[in-house]
Design an enzyme around this catalytic site. Structure first.
Site, PDB file in Angstrom:
ATOM      1  CG  ASP A  91      -0.252  -0.362   2.551  1.00 34.30           C
ATOM      2  OD1 ASP A  91       0.863  -0.941   2.770  1.00 34.30           O
ATOM      3  OD2 ASP A  91      -0.627   0.445   3.689  1.00 34.30           O
ATOM      4  CD  GLU A 156       3.937   1.530   7.505  1.00 33.13           C
ATOM      5  OE1 GLU A 156       4.509   1.741   8.304  1.00 33.13           O
ATOM      6  OE2 GLU A 156       3.440   1.722   5.755  1.00 33.13           O
TER       7      GLU A 156
END
Length: 424
Positions: A91, A156
């Site tokens: 991500d 994250e």
């Protein structure tokens, strides 16, 4: 071993176009977070790359349209040799200044040694290096004595504990490298916990009652919770100052243990006196502290300030800490990561770094956080060590140097060969 190492190092240089091709594919997936819920396709690609390299890999759902991938390249004599886990997240940070980009953020663009694209520094660059290395191990028919594991996680960027989920399921190794942005420094980190502090009145009043709350002799003992939140904020500021003076940890600038009043909400609408106000805070703490310890200190300081206030003493604040997602339950936890410089794995990784770059790596503590702390939390020795500069992470025109990606791949390749050949 020397011959294998030389062949692998040569191949990394000779086939660097494959590294670029992998990174180009990764950047093209638009995996920004927030909004998240967009990583199933990139994770399918990662899983395919792992399986082609001989890994036994699995993909599991995380949130809707998000997924976690992990796998193992089983060692030839795994029972007797050390295992290594490489970890990275796919991500990337949201695009808040799209008009400032000189190129398409989701198209890898090379200008001399510089590679541009969203996530090249944080941290698709490292993930590409890992996948490239796996490809070369397969191609050169290199068989490691110990197990090599890889986790491709998401969440994250939004405090969603993808790494925690995999480790809680029992994935483990003798050592882990989190390839997050560190400019090839060995990094530990402090911990982070978010929390909500809530002031709530026992009664709700129409705005027309404010005159009786404010004028002398009005007789209505009540208060706007929005106007009382400064009592809480002042208590937090005093505690933050006290921490800065009284607490230290090697490798951190003084005062890194901060309490940030990040977001505030309250009230109903202008026809009411605000009966509730909530403050969202972010707390940074040192590796020798615990979440329970620092949150207890905050609760004690804020409660004491409230008890000293004639209105709040009868309606004390309440507290809610942590969470699994900044997007879902508006909370997050990142545990701290301490670095033991005497660990055999750390010493071997230092040797690999020095062999490639001719200098010792910097060893420091990040003022930011990554998933590295979850390994410490689950008692797996680890270090955050990756390409890319912190100034580039989350920035417009995000960039990483191709030469650094090649150096990083060579260092990790050398370390993999050495560590996975270490007897238990």
């Amino acid at each position: 071993m020397t011959d294998i190492r030389q062949r692998l190092q040569r191949a990394i240089d000779e086939q660097k176009s494959s590294l670029l091709a992998i990174l180009q594919q990764l950047v093209a997936f638009q995996t920004v977070s927030p909004p998240a819920r967009n990583t199933a396709d990139i994770q399918a690609y990662v899983k395919q790359q792992m399986e082609q390299a001989g890994f036994a890999a699995k993909q599991q759902p995380f949130y809707e349209q998000d997924a976690l991938v992990s796998g193992k390249l089983t060692g030839a004599d795994a029972i007797n040799h050390r295992s290594l886990l490489l970890n990275g997240h796919v991500d990337v940070a949201a695009l808040t200044d799209l008009d400032k980009w000189a190129t398409d953020p989701f198209q890898l663009v090379q200008q001399d040694d510089q590679l541009y694209g969203r996530g090249v520094s944080d941290m698709k660059g490292a993930v590409a290096c890992f996948l490239y290395l796996f490809q070369l191990l397969k191609q050169l028919d290199i068989h490691l004595p110990g197990d090599l594991l890889f986790q491709s996680v998401v969440g994250e960027e939004a405090g969603e504990a993808g790494t925690k989920t995999l480790l809680a399921q029992g994935e483990t190794a003798d050592f882990a490298v989190v390839g997050d942005t560190s400019n090839l420094a060995f990094q530990g980190q402090g911990g982070v916990v978010t929390g909500w502090i809530t002031l709530k009145s026992p009664h709700t009043y129409h705005d027309g009652n404010r005159v009786n709350m404010m004028r002398a002799g009005g007789g209505l003992k009540a208060a706007s919770m929005v106007e009382k939140m400064p009592v809480v904020i002042e208590a937090l500021q005093k505690l933050e100052h006290y921490w800065a003076v009284t607490k230290q940890y090697p490798g951190f600038p003084a005062g890194t243990n901060t309490i940030n009043p990040a977001y505030i909400e309250g009230g109903i609408h202008p026809a009411f006196v605000a009966n509730e106000c909530r403050l969202w805070i972010t707390v940074h703490f040192y590796p020798d502290e615990t979440i329970d310890g620092v949150t207890h200190e905050i609760e004690a300081a804020v409660t004491a300030a409230a008890k000293a206030d004639p209105w709040l003493k009868d309606m004390l604040p309440t507290f809610s800490w942590g969470g699994d997602s900044m997007l879902v339950d508006k909370g997050e936890i990142f545990p701290p990561l301490a670095i033991d410089k005497t660990l055999p794995a750390v010493l071997l990784l230092k040797q690999s770094h020095q062999r490639q770059l001719g200098v010792q790596p910097a060893i420091n503590m990040s003022t930011s956080v990554s998933d590295g702390g979850w390994f410490d939390f689950y008692h797996i020795p680890a270090v955050t060590y990756g390409p890319g500069e912190m100034e580039q992470a989350h920035s417009d025109n995000e960039m990483v140097r191709m030469s650094q990606l090649l150096d990083y791949t060579k260092i990790i390749a050398d370390f993999v060969l050495n560590w996975c050949a270490q007897p238990k």
